[in-house]
Structures are given as structure tokens and as C-alpha cells.
Design an enzyme around this catalytic site. Structure first.
Site, PDB file in Angstrom:
ATOM      1  N   SER A  73      39.509  -8.486  96.583  1.00  0.00           N
ATOM      2  CA  SER A  73      39.866  -8.347  98.015  1.00  0.00           C
ATOM      3  C   SER A  73      39.704  -6.992  98.578  1.00  0.00           C
ATOM      4  CB  SER A  73      41.403  -8.366  98.007  1.00  0.00           C
ATOM      5  OG  SER A  73      41.642  -9.659  98.171  1.00  0.00           O
ATOM      6  N   LYS A  76      37.273  -7.141 101.514  1.00  0.00           N
ATOM      7  CA  LYS A  76      37.743  -7.400 102.883  1.00  0.00           C
ATOM      8  C   LYS A  76      37.730  -6.314 103.838  1.00  0.00           C
ATOM      9  CE  LYS A  76      40.523 -11.238 100.902  1.00  0.00           C
ATOM     10  NZ  LYS A  76      41.896 -11.687 100.042  1.00  0.00           N
ATOM     11  N   TYR A 198      32.587 -16.173 101.231  1.00  0.00           N
ATOM     12  CA  TYR A 198      33.639 -15.432 100.506  1.00  0.00           C
ATOM     13  C   TYR A 198      34.022 -15.062  98.977  1.00  0.00           C
ATOM     14  CZ  TYR A 198      38.860 -14.767  99.645  1.00  0.00           C
ATOM     15  OH  TYR A 198      40.038 -14.038  99.042  1.00  0.00           O
ATOM     16  N   TYR A 250      49.172  -6.179  99.272  1.00  0.00           N
ATOM     17  CA  TYR A 250      50.080  -7.342  99.200  1.00  0.00           C
ATOM     18  C   TYR A 250      51.428  -7.180  99.557  1.00  0.00           C
ATOM     19  CZ  TYR A 250      45.850  -8.186  96.250  1.00  0.00           C
ATOM     20  OH  TYR A 250      44.473  -8.291  95.666  1.00  0.00           O
ATOM     21  N   VAL A 268      42.511  -8.115  92.933  1.00  0.00           N
ATOM     22  CA  VAL A 268      43.072  -8.447  91.786  1.00  0.00           C
ATOM     23  C   VAL A 268      42.254  -8.236  90.580  1.00  0.00           C
ATOM     24  CG1 VAL A 268      44.493 -10.407  92.833  1.00  0.00           C
ATOM     25  CG2 VAL A 268      42.192 -10.817  92.137  1.00  0.00           C
TER      26      VAL A 268
END
Ligand code: GLU
Length: 314
Positions: A73, A76, A198, A250, A268
Site C-alpha cells: 500500500s 498508493k 493495482y 489503517y 502489509v
């Protein structure tokens, strides 16, 4: 030494990160390596690295800081920077800017909120951002990879096809999110195409050293302080930092602000990157995760960094 602050006119970042590596070593076997993506399950939990890149162009590293891992992530932030620079405020018609208070891969909120994801860092929001990348770029995977290579100053960075495939084979929840978004008209491309890009962005393989360098533009108002490259505008850099601060960790955004006090983003794969505007960016990697999905030792290492340096944005 624990508990004392290192005070000096010029910070001895090398000494500080070496001390942190020693302090967090008892935590390395305490977290759980992410196993829902099978290709990540085999990573050794004893890995640990830190890299600090300063706006003056220095780089300090310790431990496994040069070893590549799956950024997941953290990607992102790169896709968001690309899209915000390209389409500006039009993005906010499709994605919100509030913390979700729900798991990063939750479907429930998306239904309640009629297909407009809460923010660009939960998976649904990231899929919308990736959809924009596909709309805006002729060869999105190449362009994204090149963008990241330029930010990191490393032309060898690439996708890990085995991780991308592993996630494709098991990513039923992400597939559900993509189709859900499509059903609400908030995905313009084919869901399979969006998922493919993605999974590849998440599979980018980078080291702490690469990541600290690549996030440096966010510590310097959008301009890469090393080569003068304008990655995004001042306003966009401020906004990306604000989103990292509120939505980057998160369900532990509040805890991260409380204990670390810097904008940050986790993945992660066990990486966390944090930014000290005007000064530096810092990347940590330790694959063992806490129950919220953040690197256990990485989180502690960043907490110690702001403790030992007596610096935070607050
Ligand atoms: N590729 C992962 C997923 O979509 C990213 C998760 C993360 O790092 O937060 O589940």
C-alpha cells in the site's frame, strides 16, 4: 540509554537509527507476517531496516535497508501523487478525504456511501485512483514504474510478477470492491484491467533506501531536493501529507499521530514511510505486523525516532 534524548546542533541520524535498531530487536519475532497474499508469507520476520533521507541530500541507513521488499500500500502514495498532479480536484468527485474507521478492504461502507470510497488509501479509493492512472496514461504500468524510479533515483526498480500473480489468484475481496465500484459507475475501465494494474503497483519491489529517497519530495513541498525535479505542486504535497496523517495507517491513524507525530503510510509488506516536512523522510521495514496490520517493530522504531530527535509536526 533508552529514554534519553539525543541532543545536538546537527542530529547524528546514523547514531540514532543504530540505537533504534538495537532497541526494537526484541520485537522482531512478535508480529505476524501477512499471509493472505501467499507470496508474502515466506518473508523472514527477522528482517529489519531503516533509511533516513534528508532534504540536504544525505542518506543514513542501518540493518536490511538495502534489501527490496513488497511495498504494497505504500504504492498508493505514488499513484495519488501522479493523479493529483494530472487531474487535480476532479479526483475528489470520486473519492473522499476522511478516515474510514473501517478495515482497509471493507465492502460495507462502500455500499452505505453509494460507491464513493472514504479516502484514496483504503483499497476501494486506491482502485479509483488506479482507474484514473489508466485513463490518464498511455502505458500506465510503465509510466507508474518510471515515476517511482525517478522519485527514488533508481532505474532498477520493478514489479515482482510472482507477488502480483499471487495477489491476483487470491484477491477476491479486491475483485469484489472493483466490481462494486463499477456497479456504482465509479470505475471507468474494466475491473479486471484496474485490478491488474493495482496488483502490479502493490508488487513494486523497493528497499528502505529507495523509499526514503522516493518520498523526499513530500518533505520538500513537492520538489525533489536532490535533483530539483518538480514531482507535484506545493499545495498537492501539503494535501498528500495531510491524507497520510489522517488515513495512512489503517485503523491506527490516531495512534500513529499520538505516538509518532508525523504523516506516514504503511503497507502489509511491513514497510512504513514517514515524512518530516522541511527536513527528511524515513522508511522502516520489518515484516511482522501488529493486529491492525502495521509493522510492529517499524511503528515502534518511528516512535523512538521522534522521541530521540524530539521532533514531530506537533
Ligand atoms: N495489495 C494489498 C491488498 O490489496 C495491499 C494491502 C496493504 O498493503 O494495505 O490487500
Amino acid at each position: 540509554m533508552a529514554g534519553k534524548t539525543v541532543k545536538a546542533g546537527i542530529m547524528d541520524y546514523q547514531k540514532i537509527i543504530e540505537r533504534i535498531a538495537e532497541d526494537v530487536s526484541p520485537l522482531l519475532d512478535k508480529g505476524e507476517v501477512a499471509s493472505y497474499i501467499p507470496a508474502l508469507a515466506g518473508v523472514s520476520p527477522s528482517k529489519f531496516g531503516i533509511a533516513v533521507a534528508t532534504v540536504r541530500g544525505e542518506c543514513f541507513t542501518t540493518g536490511d535497508a538495502s534489501e527490496c521488499f513488497s511495498i504494497q500500500s505504500l504504492s498508493k502514495v505514488f499513484t495519488l501523487a501522479m493523479v493529483m498532479d494530472r487531474i487535480g480536484d476532479a479526483l475528489w468527485e470520486r473519492v473522499g478525504r476522511e478516515a474510514s474507521g473501517n478495515p482497509f478492504n471493507s465492502l460495507v461502507q462502500l455500499e452505505y456511501e453509494h460507491g464513493r470510497p472514504r479516502n484514496p488509501f483504503i483499497n476501494a479509493g486506491a482502485l479509483v485512483v488506479t482507474d484514473c492512472i489508466i485513463l490518464e496514461n498511455h502505458d500506465p504500468m510503465r509510466d507508474l514504474r518510471d515515476f517511482v524510479r525517478t522519485c527514488a533515483g533508481n532505474n532498477t526498480i520493478g514489479y515482482d510478477e510472482s507477488v502480483a500473480l499471487s495477489e491476483k489468484e487470491t484477491g477476491h475481496r479486491n475483485a469484489a470492491l472493483a466490481h462494486f465500484l463499477k456497479s456504482y459507475g465509479n470505475l471507468y475501465n474494466d475491473p479486471g484491467r484496474v485490478l491488474d494494474v493495482y496488483y502490479h503497483q502493490c508488487s513494486l519491489s523497493m528497499s528502505c533506501k529507495d523509499l526514503a529517497r522516493a518520498f523526499l519530495f513530500l518533505a520538500n513541498g513537492g520538489t525533489d531536493p536532490v535533483n530539483g525535479n518538480i514531482v507535484c505542486g506545493l499545495r498537492q504535497a501539503k494535501r498528500i501529507n495531510a491524507l497520510m496523517q489522517t488515513c495512512g495507517l489503517y485503523d491506527e491513524g490516531g495512534e500513529f499521530a499520538f505516538r509518532v507525530g508525523l504523516p506516514g503510510k504503511s503497507g502489509v509488506g511491513g514497510g512504513i514511510v514517514a515524512v518530516m516536512p522541511g527536513e527528511l523522510s524515513i522508511a522502516v521495514w520489518s515484516p511482522g505486523l501488529n493486529t491492525a496490520g502495521n509493522s510492529l517493530a517499524g511503528f515502534k522504531a518511528l516512535e523512538l525516532f521522534t522521541t530521540y530527535t524530539s521532533k514531530s509536526i506537533f
